[in-house]
Design a protein around this motif. Structure first.
Motif, PDB file in Angstrom:
ATOM      1  N   LEU A  97     -43.230  49.443   4.337  1.00  0.00           N
ATOM      2  CA  LEU A  97     -42.448  48.896   3.233  1.00  0.00           C
ATOM      3  C   LEU A  97     -41.645  49.975   2.520  1.00  0.00           C
ATOM      4  CD1 LEU A  97     -41.731  46.452   1.494  1.00  0.00           C
ATOM      5  CD2 LEU A  97     -43.773  46.909   0.114  1.00  0.00           C
ATOM      6  N   GLU A  98     -42.245  51.132   2.284  1.00  0.00           N
ATOM      7  CA  GLU A  98     -41.545  52.219   1.604  1.00  0.00           C
ATOM      8  C   GLU A  98     -40.342  52.695   2.419  1.00  0.00           C
ATOM      9  OE1 GLU A  98     -45.302  54.201  -0.847  1.00  0.00           O
ATOM     10  OE2 GLU A  98     -44.854  54.843   1.191  1.00  0.00           O
ATOM     11  N   ASN A  99     -40.487  52.763   3.738  1.00  0.00           N
ATOM     12  CA  ASN A  99     -39.365  53.158   4.586  1.00  0.00           C
ATOM     13  C   ASN A  99     -38.200  52.193   4.450  1.00  0.00           C
ATOM     14  OD1 ASN A  99     -39.454  55.466   6.816  1.00  0.00           O
ATOM     15  ND2 ASN A  99     -41.567  54.831   6.435  1.00  0.00           N
ATOM     16  N   LEU A 100     -38.489  50.910   4.443  1.00  0.00           N
ATOM     17  CA  LEU A 100     -37.416  49.926   4.357  1.00  0.00           C
ATOM     18  C   LEU A 100     -36.776  49.908   2.973  1.00  0.00           C
ATOM     19  CD1 LEU A 100     -38.893  46.973   6.433  1.00  0.00           C
ATOM     20  CD2 LEU A 100     -37.229  48.706   7.133  1.00  0.00           C
ATOM     21  N   LYS A 101     -37.563  50.164   1.945  1.00  0.00           N
ATOM     22  CA  LYS A 101     -36.996  50.235   0.599  1.00  0.00           C
ATOM     23  C   LYS A 101     -36.042  51.424   0.475  1.00  0.00           C
ATOM     24  CE  LYS A 101     -40.514  47.819  -2.136  1.00  0.00           C
ATOM     25  NZ  LYS A 101     -41.540  47.944  -3.202  1.00  0.00           N
ATOM     26  N   VAL A 102     -36.390  52.542   1.105  1.00  0.00           N
ATOM     27  CA  VAL A 102     -35.502  53.703   1.093  1.00  0.00           C
ATOM     28  C   VAL A 102     -34.191  53.363   1.796  1.00  0.00           C
ATOM     29  CG1 VAL A 102     -35.163  56.033   1.991  1.00  0.00           C
ATOM     30  CG2 VAL A 102     -37.324  55.426   0.903  1.00  0.00           C
ATOM     31  N   SER A 103     -34.271  52.737   2.962  1.00  0.00           N
ATOM     32  CA  SER A 103     -33.062  52.360   3.705  1.00  0.00           C
ATOM     33  C   SER A 103     -32.187  51.421   2.893  1.00  0.00           C
ATOM     34  CB  SER A 103     -33.443  51.699   5.033  1.00  0.00           C
ATOM     35  OG  SER A 103     -34.100  52.598   5.883  1.00  0.00           O
ATOM     36  N   LEU A 104     -32.816  50.463   2.220  1.00  0.00           N
ATOM     37  CA  LEU A 104     -32.050  49.497   1.435  1.00  0.00           C
ATOM     38  C   LEU A 104     -31.390  50.156   0.233  1.00  0.00           C
ATOM     39  CD1 LEU A 104     -31.256  46.558   1.269  1.00  0.00           C
ATOM     40  CD2 LEU A 104     -33.361  46.100   0.003  1.00  0.00           C
ATOM     41  N   ALA A 105     -32.083  51.141  -0.352  1.00  0.00           N
ATOM     42  CA  ALA A 105     -31.520  51.844  -1.508  1.00  0.00           C
ATOM     43  C   ALA A 105     -30.280  52.638  -1.128  1.00  0.00           C
ATOM     44  CB  ALA A 105     -32.568  52.773  -2.122  1.00  0.00           C
ATOM     45  N   LEU A 106     -30.187  53.025   0.145  1.00  0.00           N
ATOM     46  CA  LEU A 106     -29.053  53.827   0.604  1.00  0.00           C
ATOM     47  C   LEU A 106     -27.924  52.975   1.175  1.00  0.00           C
ATOM     48  CD1 LEU A 106     -31.043  56.683   2.416  1.00  0.00           C
ATOM     49  CD2 LEU A 106     -29.949  56.783   0.161  1.00  0.00           C
ATOM     50  N   GLY A 107     -28.156  51.670   1.287  1.00  0.00           N
ATOM     51  CA  GLY A 107     -27.141  50.798   1.873  1.00  0.00           C
ATOM     52  C   GLY A 107     -26.859  49.590   1.010  1.00  0.00           C
ATOM     53  N   THR A 108     -26.209  48.603   1.619  1.00  0.00           N
ATOM     54  CA  THR A 108     -25.875  47.350   0.953  1.00  0.00           C
ATOM     55  C   THR A 108     -26.717  46.240   1.551  1.00  0.00           C
ATOM     56  OG1 THR A 108     -23.595  48.108   0.631  1.00  0.00           O
ATOM     57  CG2 THR A 108     -24.003  45.742   0.412  1.00  0.00           C
ATOM     58  N   GLN A 109     -27.242  45.368   0.707  1.00  0.00           N
ATOM     59  CA  GLN A 109     -28.131  44.292   1.154  1.00  0.00           C
ATOM     60  C   GLN A 109     -27.488  43.458   2.255  1.00  0.00           C
ATOM     61  OE1 GLN A 109     -31.454  43.197  -0.047  1.00  0.00           O
ATOM     62  NE2 GLN A 109     -31.178  42.177   1.921  1.00  0.00           N
ATOM     63  N   GLY A 110     -28.234  43.262   3.328  1.00  0.00           N
ATOM     64  CA  GLY A 110     -27.778  42.417   4.418  1.00  0.00           C
ATOM     65  C   GLY A 110     -28.290  40.999   4.262  1.00  0.00           C
ATOM     66  N   THR A 111     -28.186  40.211   5.326  1.00  0.00           N
ATOM     67  CA  THR A 111     -28.626  38.818   5.287  1.00  0.00           C
ATOM     68  C   THR A 111     -30.137  38.705   5.212  1.00  0.00           C
ATOM     69  OG1 THR A 111     -26.680  38.130   6.565  1.00  0.00           O
ATOM     70  CG2 THR A 111     -28.533  36.604   6.495  1.00  0.00           C
ATOM     71  N   TYR A 112     -30.845  39.611   5.873  1.00  0.00           N
ATOM     72  CA  TYR A 112     -32.298  39.560   5.912  1.00  0.00           C
ATOM     73  C   TYR A 112     -32.906  40.288   4.719  1.00  0.00           C
ATOM     74  CZ  TYR A 112     -32.363  38.008  10.834  1.00  0.00           C
ATOM     75  OH  TYR A 112     -32.216  37.303  12.002  1.00  0.00           O
TER      76      TYR A 112
END
Length: 207
Positions: A97-112
């Motif tokens: 979960l922490e890995n995905l939160k980091v990725s999301l913080a660096l990008g723009t929210q997708g559909t999923y």
């Protein structure tokens, strides 16, 4: 997922030299929404070097890369591009979960959402698992989940089928087909003979 668009990726007369050896020269291609470009060739032929050039990790020795008709450095290219390398690119000391939160913080929210992506890549229930406890195939699935939670038109994938079993291979082929059907585009290397129904597939043979 990206929606159908007029985005276009162009490589114009690209050349790459490594250790005084020409890996490729005068290489040109054009990729539009819904298309996939497969780079083929033996090890050392320049496939990963071309991906690194496309990602901006190194410069081409000659030639130019354009995104929507503009030089990549003058465009939204890097915001529109996502890269998954031969290595998984995840932090082993963090949880799934922490890995995905980091990725999301660096990008723009997708559909999923994160939870939807975990279900899609068959990692549901692994939220709090440390990445270092995952199998090689699970780490690869996690790296794919990163693509689903962020909005990126162009996926650049270096050997995405590494460490995946037959079921995992079918999964990523399905995700790639869906990405292209929704207006995305993909550049990848693979020793696996990919099957992407209804996707316009270009091939470049490097030698």
């Amino acid at each position: 997922m990206p929606q159908p668009s007029t985005h276009i990726l162009e490589g114009i007369n690209l050349s790459c030299i490594r250790d005084d050896r020409i890996l490729f020269e005068n290489l040109s291609f054009s990729l539009t929404a819904g298309q996939t470009l497969l780079l083929e060739g033996k090890n050392g032929s320049g496939k990963t070097s071309l991906l690194r050039i496309l990602c901006g990790f190194r410069e081409a020795d000659e030639g130019q890369i354009l995104w929507c008709g503009e030089a990549v450095e003058d465009s939204q290219y890097h915001a529109d591009m996502a890269y998954v390398g031969h290595l998984d690119g995840v932090k082993k000391e963090l949880t799934v979960l922490e890995n995905l939160k980091v990725s999301l913080a660096l990008g723009t929210q997708g559909t999923y959402s994160i939870q939807q992506a975990l279900v899609r890549v068959q990692l549901s229930g692994y939220d709090d698992a440390l990445v270092q406890t995952l199998s090689a195939g699970q780490k690869r699935r996690l790296s794919l989940a990163r693509l689903l939670i962020t909005h990126n038109i162009l996926w650049i994938l270096d050997e995405p089928f590494t460490s995946l079993d037959k079921q995992g291979i079918i999964l990523i082929e399905t995700l790639m087909t869906e990405h292209c059907a929704n207006g995305g585009m993909i550049v990848l290397t693979s020793h696996h003979d990919i099957v992407l129904p209804d996707v316009s597939l270009q091939r470049i043979q490097l030698s």
